[in-house]
Design an enzyme around this catalytic site. Structure first.
Site, PDB file in Angstrom:
ATOM      1  N   ILE A   1       0.867  -1.168   0.000  1.00 40.14           N
ATOM      2  CA  ILE A   1       0.000   0.000   0.000  1.00 40.14           C
ATOM      3  C   ILE A   1       0.909   1.225   0.000  1.00 40.14           C
ATOM      4  O   ILE A   1       2.054   1.174   0.441  1.00 40.14           O
ATOM      5  CB  ILE A   1      -0.985   0.018   1.198  1.00 40.14           C
ATOM      6  CG1 ILE A   1      -0.249  -0.083   2.540  1.00 40.14           C
ATOM      7  CG2 ILE A   1      -2.010  -1.079   1.076  1.00 40.14           C
ATOM      8  CD1 ILE A   1      -1.195  -0.042   3.745  1.00 40.14           C
ATOM      9  N   ASP A   2       0.401   2.311  -0.527  1.00 40.16           N
ATOM     10  CA  ASP A   2       1.229   3.500  -0.715  1.00 40.16           C
ATOM     11  C   ASP A   2       1.707   4.096   0.604  1.00 40.16           C
ATOM     12  O   ASP A   2       1.104   3.878   1.662  1.00 40.16           O
ATOM     13  CB  ASP A   2       0.446   4.568  -1.480  1.00 40.16           C
ATOM     14  CG  ASP A   2       0.027   4.107  -2.858  1.00 40.16           C
ATOM     15  OD1 ASP A   2       0.720   3.253  -3.427  1.00 40.16           O
ATOM     16  OD2 ASP A   2      -1.003   4.614  -3.355  1.00 40.16           O
TER      17      ASP A   2
END
Length: 306
Positions: free
Chosen positions: A137-138
């Protein structure tokens, strides 16, 4: 900064993903396949498919981030562990933490923290630079992320990602007011044709991407939404919401202005739920985390629901 590497084949017959993995120091075959899928490898100006058979004299141009040469070191970074056993660990990642080392972020990542927490028990399927990492995930996305402690678990979880039995649900704040209460964005995502660090909805060198969304609350100028991923492309929710005219609050990359008055820079996006089949027991595991303080503060700043 992207590095351009030019490679010319001497012999014919080998698949391009296997050939490139042997030519690019520090790159695994799976990493090379990601470059091919993203359109980062070209032959005569055209993107190359991973099953292309190399011919003698072929000259390939590879555009990739420089490979990190610094050694990975365990770091005693506190982790919010939501679930852990001998096979898997699920962490509630804070916004601002990078998942794995990369240029500009050689340390202080989730991988560094997992190496300290788990010792030697992290899978190696993802390569030496990403031990245990099944999905990402970012940096500015908070929430649940799963890592594997052994290769058996990693392969099983990767298969669940592929067949979509590993379920991920996010909550976000998007700009604008949605006309409907729910919907689906079914639009392929690939590397942006002009800006290589961005993704885009495109028919060129793209992969199918499906995001289901529903409205949770409406505010003046913004909407609190729930998104369920059917696929897991890079920046998928951010790209899809921008594509339908509702970029995420604080997402400067995909089209929303910086809004410091809302107490946020970077996208307002939280991976709230995770559901998977345990690789050893076969039982269903469903995990959920509360919205983090930054997200609740944004909702408070938006004022009354409408």
């Amino acid at each position: 900064m992207m590095e351009l590497t030019i490679l010319t084949a001497v012999e014919s017959g080998e698949r391009v993903d296997a050939w490139l993995a042997g030519q690019l120091p520090g790159m695994t075959r799976s990493a090379v396949q990601r470059l091919l899928e993203n359109g980062s490898v070209t032959l005569n100006g055209a993107a190359v498919k991973k099953n292309y058979k190399v011919a003698a004299g072929d000259t390939f141009v590879v555009a990739a981030e420089p490979v990190l040469e610094l050694p990975l070191i365990p770091q005693n970074i506190p982790l919010d562990v939501v679930f852990e056993d001998e096979d898997v660990i699920v962490v509630n990642k804070p916004r601002g933490m990078v998942v794995h080392p990369a240029p500009g972020h050689p340390a202080g990542t989730l991988v560094n923290a997992l190496m300290y927490h788990c010792g030697d028990s992290l899978s190696g399927v993802g390569g030496a630079k990403r031990p245990g990492i099944v999905h990402r995930i970012d940096k500015d996305t908070s929430g649940l992320i799963i890592a594997a402690k052994n290769d058996m678990a990693h392969l099983a979880l990767s298969a669940q990602l592929a067949d979509r039995s590993l379920s991920r649900v996010y909550e976000a704040v998007a700009a604008g007011n949605f006309r409907e209460d729910s919907g689906t964005v079914d639009a392929p995502i690939g590397r942006h044709p002009n800006e290589r660090k961005k993704m885009a909805v495109t028919s060129q060198n793209s992969r199918p991407a499906v995001t289901h969304w529903e409205v949770l609350a409406r505010y003046r100028g913004y909407t609190h939404i729930r998104c369920k991923l059917e696929t897991g492309r890079t920046h998928q929710i951010r790209v899809h919401m921008a594509y339908i005219g509702h970029p995420l609050l604080g997402d400067e990359v995909y089209g929303h202005a910086r809004l410091p008055e809302k107490g946020l820079t970077g996208q307002c996006l939280h991976a709230r739920e995770l559901k998977f089949i345990h690789p050893r027991t076969g039982e269903s595991v469903h995990l959920e985390t509360d919205l983090p303080p930054y997200f609740r503060e944004v909702l408070d700043r938006l004022g009354q629901e409408i």
